[in-house]
Design a protein around this motif. Sequence first.
Motif, PDB file in Angstrom:
ATOM      1  N   VAL A  74       7.430  28.518 -35.270  1.00  0.00           N
ATOM      2  CA  VAL A  74       6.016  27.972 -35.051  1.00  0.00           C
ATOM      3  C   VAL A  74       5.967  27.407 -33.833  1.00  0.00           C
ATOM      4  O   VAL A  74       6.953  26.579 -33.485  1.00  0.00           O
ATOM      5  CB  VAL A  74       5.486  26.767 -36.265  1.00  0.00           C
ATOM      6  CG1 VAL A  74       4.234  26.223 -35.856  1.00  0.00           C
ATOM      7  CG2 VAL A  74       5.589  27.547 -37.817  1.00  0.00           C
ATOM      8  N   GLY A  75       4.896  27.821 -32.750  1.00  0.00           N
ATOM      9  CA  GLY A  75       4.981  27.009 -31.601  1.00  0.00           C
ATOM     10  C   GLY A  75       3.575  26.387 -31.363  1.00  0.00           C
ATOM     11  O   GLY A  75       2.574  26.806 -32.013  1.00  0.00           O
ATOM     12  N   TYR A  76       3.421  25.531 -30.327  1.00  0.00           N
ATOM     13  CA  TYR A  76       2.012  25.097 -29.836  1.00  0.00           C
ATOM     14  C   TYR A  76       1.964  24.947 -28.487  1.00  0.00           C
ATOM     15  O   TYR A  76       2.731  24.449 -27.552  1.00  0.00           O
ATOM     16  CB  TYR A  76       1.938  23.810 -30.779  1.00  0.00           C
ATOM     17  CG  TYR A  76       0.374  23.028 -30.046  1.00  0.00           C
ATOM     18  CD1 TYR A  76      -0.616  23.481 -30.467  1.00  0.00           C
ATOM     19  CD2 TYR A  76       0.593  21.857 -29.480  1.00  0.00           C
ATOM     20  CE1 TYR A  76      -1.751  22.877 -30.002  1.00  0.00           C
ATOM     21  CE2 TYR A  76      -0.593  21.380 -28.924  1.00  0.00           C
ATOM     22  CZ  TYR A  76      -1.854  21.729 -29.439  1.00  0.00           C
ATOM     23  OH  TYR A  76      -2.887  21.173 -29.198  1.00  0.00           O
ATOM     24  N   ASP A  77       0.798  25.554 -28.017  1.00  0.00           N
ATOM     25  CA  ASP A  77       0.511  25.683 -26.529  1.00  0.00           C
ATOM     26  C   ASP A  77      -0.428  24.476 -26.366  1.00  0.00           C
ATOM     27  O   ASP A  77      -1.767  24.770 -26.668  1.00  0.00           O
ATOM     28  CB  ASP A  77      -0.005  26.973 -26.149  1.00  0.00           C
ATOM     29  CG  ASP A  77      -0.335  27.166 -24.638  1.00  0.00           C
ATOM     30  OD1 ASP A  77      -0.700  26.142 -23.851  1.00  0.00           O
ATOM     31  OD2 ASP A  77      -0.412  28.204 -24.201  1.00  0.00           O
ATOM     32  N   SER A  78      -0.145  23.511 -25.730  1.00  0.00           N
ATOM     33  CA  SER A  78      -1.136  22.268 -25.690  1.00  0.00           C
ATOM     34  C   SER A  78      -2.374  22.626 -24.788  1.00  0.00           C
ATOM     35  O   SER A  78      -3.590  22.140 -24.957  1.00  0.00           O
ATOM     36  CB  SER A  78      -0.262  20.955 -25.222  1.00  0.00           C
ATOM     37  OG  SER A  78       0.327  21.151 -24.224  1.00  0.00           O
ATOM     38  N   ALA A  79      -2.069  23.299 -23.604  1.00  0.00           N
ATOM     39  CA  ALA A  79      -3.146  23.879 -22.715  1.00  0.00           C
ATOM     40  C   ALA A  79      -4.215  24.676 -23.453  1.00  0.00           C
ATOM     41  O   ALA A  79      -5.423  24.335 -23.196  1.00  0.00           O
ATOM     42  CB  ALA A  79      -2.508  24.283 -21.556  1.00  0.00           C
ATOM     43  N   ALA A  80      -3.816  25.510 -24.338  1.00  0.00           N
ATOM     44  CA  ALA A  80      -4.870  26.282 -24.966  1.00  0.00           C
ATOM     45  C   ALA A  80      -5.272  26.009 -26.282  1.00  0.00           C
ATOM     46  O   ALA A  80      -6.022  26.450 -26.967  1.00  0.00           O
ATOM     47  CB  ALA A  80      -4.171  27.676 -25.077  1.00  0.00           C
ATOM     48  N   ARG A  81      -4.304  24.832 -26.807  1.00  0.00           N
ATOM     49  CA  ARG A  81      -4.533  24.073 -28.056  1.00  0.00           C
ATOM     50  C   ARG A  81      -4.536  25.317 -29.422  1.00  0.00           C
ATOM     51  O   ARG A  81      -5.155  25.419 -30.328  1.00  0.00           O
ATOM     52  CB  ARG A  81      -6.274  23.558 -28.155  1.00  0.00           C
ATOM     53  CG  ARG A  81      -6.671  22.640 -27.111  1.00  0.00           C
ATOM     54  CD  ARG A  81      -7.800  21.933 -27.511  1.00  0.00           C
ATOM     55  NE  ARG A  81      -8.996  22.754 -27.721  1.00  0.00           N
ATOM     56  CZ  ARG A  81      -9.637  23.531 -26.889  1.00  0.00           C
ATOM     57  NH1 ARG A  81      -9.235  23.324 -25.526  1.00  0.00           N
ATOM     58  NH2 ARG A  81     -10.560  23.990 -27.192  1.00  0.00           N
ATOM     59  N   LEU A  82      -3.436  26.009 -28.832  1.00  0.00           N
ATOM     60  CA  LEU A  82      -3.365  27.181 -29.623  1.00  0.00           C
ATOM     61  C   LEU A  82      -1.808  27.090 -30.479  1.00  0.00           C
ATOM     62  O   LEU A  82      -0.726  26.748 -29.906  1.00  0.00           O
ATOM     63  CB  LEU A  82      -3.152  28.465 -28.776  1.00  0.00           C
ATOM     64  CG  LEU A  82      -2.941  29.885 -29.689  1.00  0.00           C
ATOM     65  CD1 LEU A  82      -4.053  30.116 -30.526  1.00  0.00           C
ATOM     66  CD2 LEU A  82      -2.529  30.911 -28.437  1.00  0.00           C
ATOM     67  N   ALA A  83      -2.023  27.131 -31.795  1.00  0.00           N
ATOM     68  CA  ALA A  83      -0.539  27.089 -32.645  1.00  0.00           C
ATOM     69  C   ALA A  83      -0.418  28.629 -32.985  1.00  0.00           C
ATOM     70  O   ALA A  83      -1.180  29.417 -33.306  1.00  0.00           O
ATOM     71  CB  ALA A  83      -0.975  26.245 -33.770  1.00  0.00           C
ATOM     72  N   THR A  84       1.007  28.770 -33.070  1.00  0.00           N
ATOM     73  CA  THR A  84       1.277  30.293 -33.227  1.00  0.00           C
ATOM     74  C   THR A  84       2.282  30.247 -34.340  1.00  0.00           C
ATOM     75  O   THR A  84       3.439  29.652 -34.210  1.00  0.00           O
ATOM     76  CB  THR A  84       1.924  31.408 -32.068  1.00  0.00           C
ATOM     77  OG1 THR A  84       0.871  31.050 -31.041  1.00  0.00           O
ATOM     78  CG2 THR A  84       2.310  32.409 -32.255  1.00  0.00           C
ATOM     79  N   PRO A  96      -7.245  18.728 -28.475  1.00  0.00           N
ATOM     80  CA  PRO A  96      -5.649  18.754 -28.565  1.00  0.00           C
ATOM     81  C   PRO A  96      -5.131  17.996 -29.433  1.00  0.00           C
ATOM     82  O   PRO A  96      -5.805  17.120 -30.152  1.00  0.00           O
ATOM     83  CB  PRO A  96      -5.333  17.989 -26.937  1.00  0.00           C
ATOM     84  CG  PRO A  96      -6.366  17.921 -26.420  1.00  0.00           C
ATOM     85  CD  PRO A  96      -7.688  18.151 -27.231  1.00  0.00           C
ATOM     86  N   VAL A  97      -3.982  18.497 -30.370  1.00  0.00           N
ATOM     87  CA  VAL A  97      -3.488  17.842 -31.420  1.00  0.00           C
ATOM     88  C   VAL A  97      -1.908  17.614 -31.094  1.00  0.00           C
ATOM     89  O   VAL A  97      -1.285  18.318 -30.344  1.00  0.00           O
ATOM     90  CB  VAL A  97      -3.731  18.700 -32.805  1.00  0.00           C
ATOM     91  CG1 VAL A  97      -5.134  18.849 -32.986  1.00  0.00           C
ATOM     92  CG2 VAL A  97      -3.092  20.314 -32.354  1.00  0.00           C
ATOM     93  N   THR A  98      -1.210  17.296 -32.113  1.00  0.00           N
ATOM     94  CA  THR A  98       0.191  16.873 -32.077  1.00  0.00           C
ATOM     95  C   THR A  98       0.503  17.189 -33.664  1.00  0.00           C
ATOM     96  O   THR A  98      -0.408  17.208 -34.398  1.00  0.00           O
ATOM     97  CB  THR A  98       0.545  15.341 -31.935  1.00  0.00           C
ATOM     98  OG1 THR A  98      -0.033  14.658 -32.627  1.00  0.00           O
ATOM     99  CG2 THR A  98       0.302  15.007 -30.262  1.00  0.00           C
ATOM    100  N   GLY A  99       1.918  17.411 -34.000  1.00  0.00           N
ATOM    101  CA  GLY A  99       2.435  17.456 -35.339  1.00  0.00           C
ATOM    102  C   GLY A  99       2.441  19.115 -35.524  1.00  0.00           C
ATOM    103  O   GLY A  99       2.785  19.176 -36.918  1.00  0.00           O
ATOM    104  N   VAL A 100       2.124  19.922 -34.742  1.00  0.00           N
ATOM    105  CA  VAL A 100       2.084  21.579 -35.377  1.00  0.00           C
ATOM    106  C   VAL A 100       3.694  21.732 -35.424  1.00  0.00           C
ATOM    107  O   VAL A 100       4.376  21.576 -34.312  1.00  0.00           O
ATOM    108  CB  VAL A 100       1.567  22.414 -34.226  1.00  0.00           C
ATOM    109  CG1 VAL A 100       1.612  23.804 -34.852  1.00  0.00           C
ATOM    110  CG2 VAL A 100      -0.065  21.965 -34.047  1.00  0.00           C
ATOM    111  N   SER A 101       4.132  22.335 -36.608  1.00  0.00           N
ATOM    112  CA  SER A 101       5.596  22.667 -36.883  1.00  0.00           C
ATOM    113  C   SER A 101       5.559  23.517 -37.965  1.00  0.00           C
ATOM    114  O   SER A 101       4.514  23.888 -38.681  1.00  0.00           O
ATOM    115  CB  SER A 101       6.375  21.173 -37.194  1.00  0.00           C
ATOM    116  OG  SER A 101       6.052  20.703 -38.503  1.00  0.00           O
ATOM    117  N   ALA A 102       6.775  23.935 -38.492  1.00  0.00           N
ATOM    118  CA  ALA A 102       6.986  24.903 -39.399  1.00  0.00           C
ATOM    119  C   ALA A 102       6.410  24.123 -40.737  1.00  0.00           C
ATOM    120  O   ALA A 102       6.551  24.860 -41.739  1.00  0.00           O
ATOM    121  CB  ALA A 102       8.457  25.260 -39.523  1.00  0.00           C
ATOM    122  N   ALA A 103       6.518  22.906 -40.701  1.00  0.00           N
ATOM    123  CA  ALA A 103       6.317  22.044 -42.030  1.00  0.00           C
ATOM    124  C   ALA A 103       4.736  22.216 -41.986  1.00  0.00           C
ATOM    125  O   ALA A 103       4.142  21.711 -43.309  1.00  0.00           O
ATOM    126  CB  ALA A 103       6.834  20.785 -41.687  1.00  0.00           C
TER     127      ALA A 103
END
Length: 214
Positions: free
Chosen positions: A58-68, A32-39
């Motif tokens: 930009v989105g982040y699914d914490s359960a899947a640990r997936l950034a989109t 798991p991570v934090t800080g996923v954003s358009a930046a």
Amino acid sequence: TGPAPTVSAHVPATGATAVSQTGNLTATFDKPVTGVSAATFTLHAGTAAGPAVGAASVGYDSAARLATFHPAAKLAPGTMYTAVLTSGIRDAAGQALAPTSWAFTTDPRPAVQSKSPSAAAKRVNRKANVTVRFSEKVTGVSTASFTLTTVKGAVVKATVRYNAATRTAVLDPGGPGSFKLKPRTKYTVRVTTRIKDATGNALAPMSWSFTTRA
């Protein structure tokens, strides 16, 4: 605290070609991570130093640990892009992701793969048809997008047909067995951007000339 976070998988793959111009980019992290954003998750035309594709969500699914990464507009055809994830992405202990990037290339524009008569051909049979084979299946082949003209710009009256199975267009300037073209005359063939592939990419326009025999 364990090791710093890493990217365990991403889509498109590194070096992928013919990638959809409207699809999302994804990155899966090993923890798991934090800080996923358009930046911190960006897309650039060309290399990572190239201009950023600014209009995106930009989105982040914490359960899947997936950034989109979802581009707001269709990407350019036949273009290399580089996805970049920065050290602004961190795990729960504050350990930073090592900057990560990968490149891919979008689906190309359709192009003319072969043609007859060839460019600058001489002594071309006056009964010959003009044929063009495209690099992929296309739509929009018609008398408006596939033309034959004289040096003075007069359009030669013709019929045009397209065989999707062979990706071949035929321009027939006259009836069967007739002398369709004038002797010792230069003609110019043009195919235009009205011809498109299944995803709407326009043909790279092309023109060439040939001269008939006596």
